[in-house]
Write an enzyme that holds these catalytic residues in place. Structure first.
Site, PDB file in Angstrom:
ATOM      1  N   GLU A 159      -8.132  -5.650   4.978  1.00  0.00           N
ATOM      2  CA  GLU A 159      -7.977  -5.294   3.567  1.00  0.00           C
ATOM      3  C   GLU A 159      -6.780  -6.005   2.949  1.00  0.00           C
ATOM      4  OE1 GLU A 159      -9.322  -0.829   3.083  1.00  0.00           O
ATOM      5  OE2 GLU A 159      -8.694  -1.220   5.139  1.00  0.00           O
TER       6      GLU A 159
ATOM      7  N   GLY B  71     -13.806   4.506  10.680  1.00  0.00           N
ATOM      8  CA  GLY B  71     -12.443   4.685  11.169  1.00  0.00           C
ATOM      9  C   GLY B  71     -12.106   6.153  11.124  1.00  0.00           C
TER      10      GLY B  71
ATOM     11  N   ASN C 298       0.872  -1.175   0.000  1.00  0.00           N
ATOM     12  CA  ASN C 298       0.000   0.000   0.000  1.00  0.00           C
ATOM     13  C   ASN C 298       0.912   1.229   0.000  1.00  0.00           C
ATOM     14  OD1 ASN C 298      -1.825   2.021   0.441  1.00  0.00           O
ATOM     15  ND2 ASN C 298      -2.724   1.141   2.294  1.00  0.00           N
TER      16      ASN C 298
ATOM     17  N   LYS D 119       3.273   0.757   3.118  1.00  0.00           N
ATOM     18  CA  LYS D 119       2.965  -0.306   4.076  1.00  0.00           C
ATOM     19  C   LYS D 119       3.083  -1.636   3.348  1.00  0.00           C
ATOM     20  CE  LYS D 119      -0.520   2.191   6.609  1.00  0.00           C
ATOM     21  NZ  LYS D 119      -1.911   2.460   6.394  1.00  0.00           N
TER      22      LYS D 119
ATOM     23  N   GLY E  54     -11.259   7.557   8.304  1.00  0.00           N
ATOM     24  CA  GLY E  54     -12.175   7.772   7.178  1.00  0.00           C
ATOM     25  C   GLY E  54     -13.328   6.805   7.355  1.00  0.00           C
TER      26      GLY E  54
ATOM     27  N   ARG F  44     -11.224   8.189  20.885  1.00  0.00           N
ATOM     28  CA  ARG F  44     -10.861   7.947  22.297  1.00  0.00           C
ATOM     29  C   ARG F  44     -10.734   9.267  23.044  1.00  0.00           C
ATOM     30  NH1 ARG F  44      -6.369   3.893  20.129  1.00  0.00           N
ATOM     31  NH2 ARG F  44      -6.476   5.511  18.549  1.00  0.00           N
TER      32      ARG F  44
ATOM     33  N   ASN G 164     -13.885  -0.981  17.863  1.00  0.00           N
ATOM     34  CA  ASN G 164     -13.442  -0.734  19.243  1.00  0.00           C
ATOM     35  C   ASN G 164     -14.389   0.078  20.115  1.00  0.00           C
ATOM     36  OD1 ASN G 164     -10.666  -1.888  19.238  1.00  0.00           O
ATOM     37  ND2 ASN G 164     -10.437  -0.462  17.531  1.00  0.00           N
TER      38      ASN G 164
ATOM     39  N   ARG H 285      -2.550  -2.120  -3.415  1.00  0.00           N
ATOM     40  CA  ARG H 285      -3.760  -1.338  -3.221  1.00  0.00           C
ATOM     41  C   ARG H 285      -3.689  -0.137  -4.159  1.00  0.00           C
ATOM     42  NH1 ARG H 285      -5.200   3.164   0.978  1.00  0.00           N
ATOM     43  NH2 ARG H 285      -7.411   3.338   0.532  1.00  0.00           N
TER      44      ARG H 285
ATOM     45  N   ARG I 292     -12.647  14.978   8.021  1.00  0.00           N
ATOM     46  CA  ARG I 292     -13.374  15.351   6.802  1.00  0.00           C
ATOM     47  C   ARG I 292     -14.826  15.690   7.109  1.00  0.00           C
ATOM     48  NH1 ARG I 292     -11.893  10.141   3.549  1.00  0.00           N
ATOM     49  NH2 ARG I 292      -9.757  10.087   4.291  1.00  0.00           N
TER      50      ARG I 292
ATOM     51  N   GLY J 123     -11.459   1.107  12.827  1.00  0.00           N
ATOM     52  CA  GLY J 123     -11.036   1.541  14.159  1.00  0.00           C
ATOM     53  C   GLY J 123     -12.162   1.837  15.133  1.00  0.00           C
TER      54      GLY J 123
ATOM     55  N   HIS K  56     -13.292   2.448   0.087  1.00  0.00           N
ATOM     56  CA  HIS K  56     -13.266   1.370   1.099  1.00  0.00           C
ATOM     57  C   HIS K  56     -13.842   0.072   0.540  1.00  0.00           C
ATOM     58  CE1 HIS K  56     -13.540   4.675   4.418  1.00  0.00           C
ATOM     59  NE2 HIS K  56     -12.287   4.314   4.259  1.00  0.00           N
TER      60      HIS K  56
HETATM   61  P1  AMP Z   1      -8.783   3.377  11.263  1.00  0.00           P
HETATM   62  O1  AMP Z   1      -8.831   4.528  10.307  1.00  0.00           O
HETATM   63  O2  AMP Z   1      -9.706   2.256  10.881  1.00  0.00           O
HETATM   64  O3  AMP Z   1      -7.393   2.919  11.578  1.00  0.00           O
HETATM   65  O4  AMP Z   1      -9.384   3.927  12.635  1.00  0.00           O
HETATM   66  C1  AMP Z   1      -8.662   4.846  13.420  1.00  0.00           C
HETATM   67  C2  AMP Z   1      -9.590   5.481  14.429  1.00  0.00           C
HETATM   68  O5  AMP Z   1     -10.206   4.477  15.226  1.00  0.00           O
HETATM   69  C3  AMP Z   1      -8.856   6.359  15.441  1.00  0.00           C
HETATM   70  O6  AMP Z   1      -8.690   7.658  14.963  1.00  0.00           O
HETATM   71  C4  AMP Z   1      -9.805   6.328  16.606  1.00  0.00           C
HETATM   72  O7  AMP Z   1     -10.719   7.407  16.466  1.00  0.00           O
HETATM   73  C5  AMP Z   1     -10.558   5.045  16.471  1.00  0.00           C
HETATM   74  N1  AMP Z   1     -10.237   4.110  17.559  1.00  0.00           N
HETATM   75  C6  AMP Z   1      -9.201   3.265  17.637  1.00  0.00           C
HETATM   76  N2  AMP Z   1      -9.231   2.588  18.809  1.00  0.00           N
HETATM   77  C7  AMP Z   1     -10.316   3.027  19.493  1.00  0.00           C
HETATM   78  C8  AMP Z   1     -10.897   2.730  20.759  1.00  0.00           C
HETATM   79  N3  AMP Z   1     -10.374   1.834  21.575  1.00  0.00           N
HETATM   80  N4  AMP Z   1     -12.013   3.395  21.094  1.00  0.00           N
HETATM   81  C9  AMP Z   1     -12.556   4.308  20.270  1.00  0.00           C
HETATM   82  N5  AMP Z   1     -12.049   4.628  19.074  1.00  0.00           N
HETATM   83  C10 AMP Z   1     -10.951   4.000  18.679  1.00  0.00           C
END
Ligand code: AMP
Length: 397
Positions: free
Chosen positions: A385, A211, A7, A14, A213, A286, A336, A91, A242, A332, A181
């Site tokens: 992915e 996440g 990627n 990555k 995005g 978080r 979570n 990717r 965004r 994300g 996505h």
């Molecule tokens: P991603 O783009 O899928 O890697 O998601 C990243 C985002 O997931 C981070 O900016 C956080 O806002 C969210 N995230 C990750 N871990 C947690 C958690 N334990 N609780 C709430 N949000 C989380």
């Protein structure tokens, strides 16, 4: 089959080496600050971790070389020679209307990916650089495959992808909804069918990739029929930074009032908006939860706007499909953040969604989080992915 998944970004790359038979990750890591001073990270189970060490990387070619050197390193590597890599899966962000599925790369395909550059001027050039670097370093005999973020959504019907602007902008300039996505939405909907023990061709699914995005997709009988992202990934849900959907008239108002040019305006909409813009605290959920709990009203509002918006999209996508069998949370936030999942799903009881608060108290692993008597299943499915890219690559090679 051993597949190297790449990627490539403009200054980062990555990578993951996967065994598609066992679905094991053999090694993974990251090249950063390519074109600057070069940092290399490498992780493999049972091997010594290399953590952000300096390696000169003037171009992506040196980055790929560093990856290969690490993979075959006698002490720390996971393969004995580069010949063990059967194929490389890349990717690629934008495949335009040309690519409705993954494809083995040849000169014609490279030219077509280059033609998509105007549609993704920040991303496709970096992806192309990554592909060219792999061919240069590994040689033309190693098969290279492109897996597009947009491809899965190419099944959307015209009614979902056509914008209500003069039609010539679609005909001449390909301005339409593409969606992104796609690799993630494809992976989690396939897993959902497996988890439910039903053929995907019989299921109406809503996939929520939440996440940094975020996008939601309606996947009817295995095909994407609508999604929240649009011509660019700026559309749809509010995201980390965004804006998501907004009245285009706001652009004119703000640009005139503050003397902004289009680049400054887009920088605000891409980098300073979303939950960060509303809260003024952070783009990270978080931090927002913590601030909200401590009484920061704008952080709480940002979280509410997010869950409200996802809920609204779930309702509209269920309407589009004439119902929904399962809702999937991934990425994300989706994997979570139990509070966000609860906030999104609550109030959807009218359409058969009933959460199980105890089952929802889970993070980062596949789980059914709806109540046993919920008509609509709610699933948590961690996205993967890289595995999807590796499996597509193996299938083509
Ligand atoms: P991603 O783009 O899928 O890697 O998601 C990243 C985002 O997931 C981070 O900016 C956080 O806002 C969210 N995230 C990750 N871990 C947690 C958690 N334990 N609780 C709430 N949000 C989380």
């Amino acid at each position: 089959m051993k597949v190297l998944v790449i990627n490539a970004g403009s200054s980062s790359l990555k990578y993951q080496l996967l065994d598609t038979g066992t679905q094991d990750v053999l090694a993974k890591g990251l090249c950063e600050r390519i074109g600057i001073d070069g940092r290399f990270t490498y992780k493999a189970p049972g091997r010594e971790t290399v953590d952000a060490v300096s390696i000169p990387m003037p171009t992506h070619a040196e980055a790929i070389q560093a990856v290969l050197d690490a993979l075959v390193d006698p002490a720390n590597g996971v393969i004995s020679s580069m010949k063990e890599i059967d194929a490389v899966g890349h990717r690629v962000v934008h495949g335009g209307e040309t690519f409705a599925s993954s494809v083995k790369i040849d000169d014609k395909v490279m030219a077509a990916i280059e033609e998509c550059v105007p549609l993704a001027p920040l991303h496709n050039p970096a992806n192309i650089t990554g592909i060219k670097a792999c061919i240069a370093v590994m040689g033309p005999e190693v098969p290279q495959v492109a897996v597009f973020d947009t491809a899965f959504h190419q099944t959307m019907p015209p009614v979902a992808y056509t914008y209500a602007i003069p039609y010539e902008y679609y005909e001449n300039d390909k301005v339409r909804r593409y969606g992104f996505h796609g690799t993630s939405h494809k992976y989690v909907t396939q897993r959902a069918a497996d988890m439910l023990g039903k053929p995907i061709e019989s299921l109406k699914l809503i996939s929520c990739h939440l996440g940094n995005g975020s996008s939601v997709a309606a996947v009817k009988y295995g095909k994407s029929v609508d999604t929240s992202m649009g011509f660019t990934p700026l559309a749809g849900l509010p995201m980390g930074t965004r804006a998501g959907d907004l009245d285009a008239g706001i652009l004119e108002f703000l640009m005139k009032k503050y003397g902004l040019d289009i680049d400054a305006m887009l920088n605000i909409l891409n980098k300073k908006s979303g939950v960060l813009g509303v809260s003024g605290v952070s783009s990270d959920f978080r931090d927002l939860s913590k601030a909200g709990e401590e009484g920061n009203a704008r952080a709480a509002l940002a979280l509410d706007i997010f869950s409200y918006s996802v809920k609204k999209y779930i309702g509209s996508l269920a309407a589009v499909m004439g119902g929904v069998d399962a809702i999937i949370f991934t990425a994300g936030v989706g994997e979570n953040d139990a509070d966000q999942r609860m906030a999104i799903a609550s109030g959807l009881e009218f359409m058969g969604v009933k959460m199980d608060p105890d089952a929802n108290n889970v993070r980062g692993k596949e789980a059914v989080i709806s109540a046993i008597d919920s008509k609509v299943q709610v699933l948590l499915i961690p996205t993967n992915e890289e595995l999807m890219i590796a499996l597509d690559t193996a299938a083509l090679v």
